[in-house]
Design an enzyme around this catalytic site. Structure first.
Site, PDB file in Angstrom:
ATOM      1  N   SER A 174       0.834  -1.184   0.000  1.00  0.00           N
ATOM      2  CA  SER A 174       0.000   0.000   0.000  1.00  0.00           C
ATOM      3  C   SER A 174       0.882   1.252   0.000  1.00  0.00           C
ATOM      4  CB  SER A 174      -0.946  -0.041   1.211  1.00  0.00           C
ATOM      5  OG  SER A 174      -1.932   0.947   1.135  1.00  0.00           O
ATOM      6  N   ASP A 232      -9.100  -5.952  -4.732  1.00  0.00           N
ATOM      7  CA  ASP A 232      -8.684  -4.734  -4.031  1.00  0.00           C
ATOM      8  C   ASP A 232      -9.576  -3.579  -4.473  1.00  0.00           C
ATOM      9  OD1 ASP A 232      -7.316  -2.495  -2.981  1.00  0.00           O
ATOM     10  OD2 ASP A 232      -5.371  -3.479  -3.207  1.00  0.00           O
ATOM     11  N   HIS A 235      -7.973  -5.259  -0.207  1.00  0.00           N
ATOM     12  CA  HIS A 235      -6.715  -4.519  -0.081  1.00  0.00           C
ATOM     13  C   HIS A 235      -5.866  -5.016   1.081  1.00  0.00           C
ATOM     14  CE1 HIS A 235      -3.828  -1.340  -0.503  1.00  0.00           C
ATOM     15  NE2 HIS A 235      -4.054  -0.914   0.728  1.00  0.00           N
TER      16      HIS A 235
END
EC number: 2.3.1.31
Length: 358
Positions: free
Chosen positions: A143, A304, A337
């Site tokens: 991320s 995601d 995610h």
């Protein structure tokens, strides 16, 4: 092991990319494993938006990468020496808006300068220099941490052998920026925000809690929420409150977040996500990405909802067009995610191979 601290930029201030300077930057960091005699097994871990310097604990607590790290695991402490630090602008030990400004003796608050990923990377490099590490086997991040890893490969192309970028794209999408805008507005419009100078009063807890609830929805998937809660209700739920169990879950996550994070740090790091531009300081993005020499692993999760597959495909194309030695992998996960933090079975091989350069 308790977190370690060092003060950097005490003689020469850090010049920030968007203007301004910071000096006497405290950096909170932690290490795991043993640095070998050749000093060629060091790996830098770059944490995500609300992470910290401690992905793993040995005292029964759960770090944010607890199940991935240890002897023989994907983050193999028998094989590698890991360094992890809290990012500049954070609130878990490294200098950020809640830190004391040495010039005023009060928290920086609204006076904390605007930062970008490039500034965060400069502080990480200064930490490694302090530790006597001049080369890394790999840099890994998921991320927001993936953006840091990517920028490392651009700004210091000879410093590492391998990059492992999990669930992160070269640019943040318009939709994702929109989510961040709504989250910021929840904080900024809290009556207690006071322009960011709330440290001597009541913090903007309501706004930060609401922001976190929205953020949690972008980290999860509809399938995951359906399996966990469906349309189940609470026996003691109020009509306008936590009537559905999914609402109760989000409220819990919002309140829990208040125990460990500062609203100003959240605002600054959200904006750093939005602003990430690998070409900052270079002619264009192709020139920037063409500097990368490391073997590059990029992992996409098809479910995601924050860094969507289309964003990862665009990143893949940009990296390949720039001549990067790219190894791209994609798979589904119920966890969306957050899969890179919890779905060990899916990520174990990609992390292990990415760190080793296989």
């Amino acid at each position: 092991m308790s977190v370690q601290n060092v003060v950097l930029f005490d003689t020469q201030p850090l010049t920030l990319m968007l203007g301004g300077k910071l000096s006497h930057i405290n950096v909170a960091y932690q290490t795991y494993g043993t640095l070998n005699a050749e000093k060629n097994n060091a790996v830098l871990i770059c944490h995500a938006l609300t992470g910290d310097a401690e992905p793993y604990f040995d005292d029964g607590r759960d770090g944010w990468w607890q199940n991935f790290m240890g002897a023989g695991l994907a983050l193999d402490t028998d094989r590698y020496f890991f360094i992890s630090s809290n990012v500049l602008g954070g609130c878990k030990g490294t200098t950020g808006p809640s830190s004391i400004n040495p010039q005023t003796g009060k928290p920086y608050g609204s006076q904390f300068p605007n930062i970008v990923v490039q500034d965060i990377v400069k502080v990480q490099k200064a930490l490694l220099e302090h530790l006597g590490i001049s080369h890394l086997k790999a840099i890994i991040g998921g991320s927001f941490g993936g953006m840091q890893a990517n920028q490392w490969a651009i700004d210091y192309p000879d410093f590492m052998d391998n990059i492992v970028n999990l669930c992160s794209s070269i640019y943040f999408s318009a939709e994702a920026i929109g989510f961040n805008h709504v989250m910021r507005q929840a904080v900024i419009n809290d009556p207690n925000f006071n322009g960011g100078d709330y440290y001597e009063g009541t913090p903007p807890d309501q706004g930060l809690s609401i922001a976190r609830m929205l953020g949690m929805l972008t980290y999860r998937t509809d399938l995951q929420l359906a399996k966990a809660f469906g349309r189940a209700t609470k026996s003691d739920g109020s009509f306008w409150g936590d009537y559905f169990q999914v609402e109760s879950y989000l409220s819990y996550q919002g309140k829990k977040f208040l125990e460990r994070f500062d609203a100003n740090s959240y605002l600054h790091l959200l904006r750093a996500l939005d602003m990430y531009d690998p070409s900052l300081g270079y002619e264009n993005v192709k020139e920037a990405l063409s500097r990368i020499k490391a073997r590059y692993t990029l992992v996409s999760v098809t479910t995601d909802q924050l860094f969507k597959p289309i964003d990862l495909y665009k990143s893949k194309q940009l990296l390949e067009q720039s001549g990067v030695d790219l190894h791209f992998y994609e798979f589904p996960s119920d966890y969306g995610h957050d899969a890179f933090l919890v779905d060990y079975d899916q990520f174990e091989k990609r992390i292990r191979d990415g760190l080793a350069g296989n």
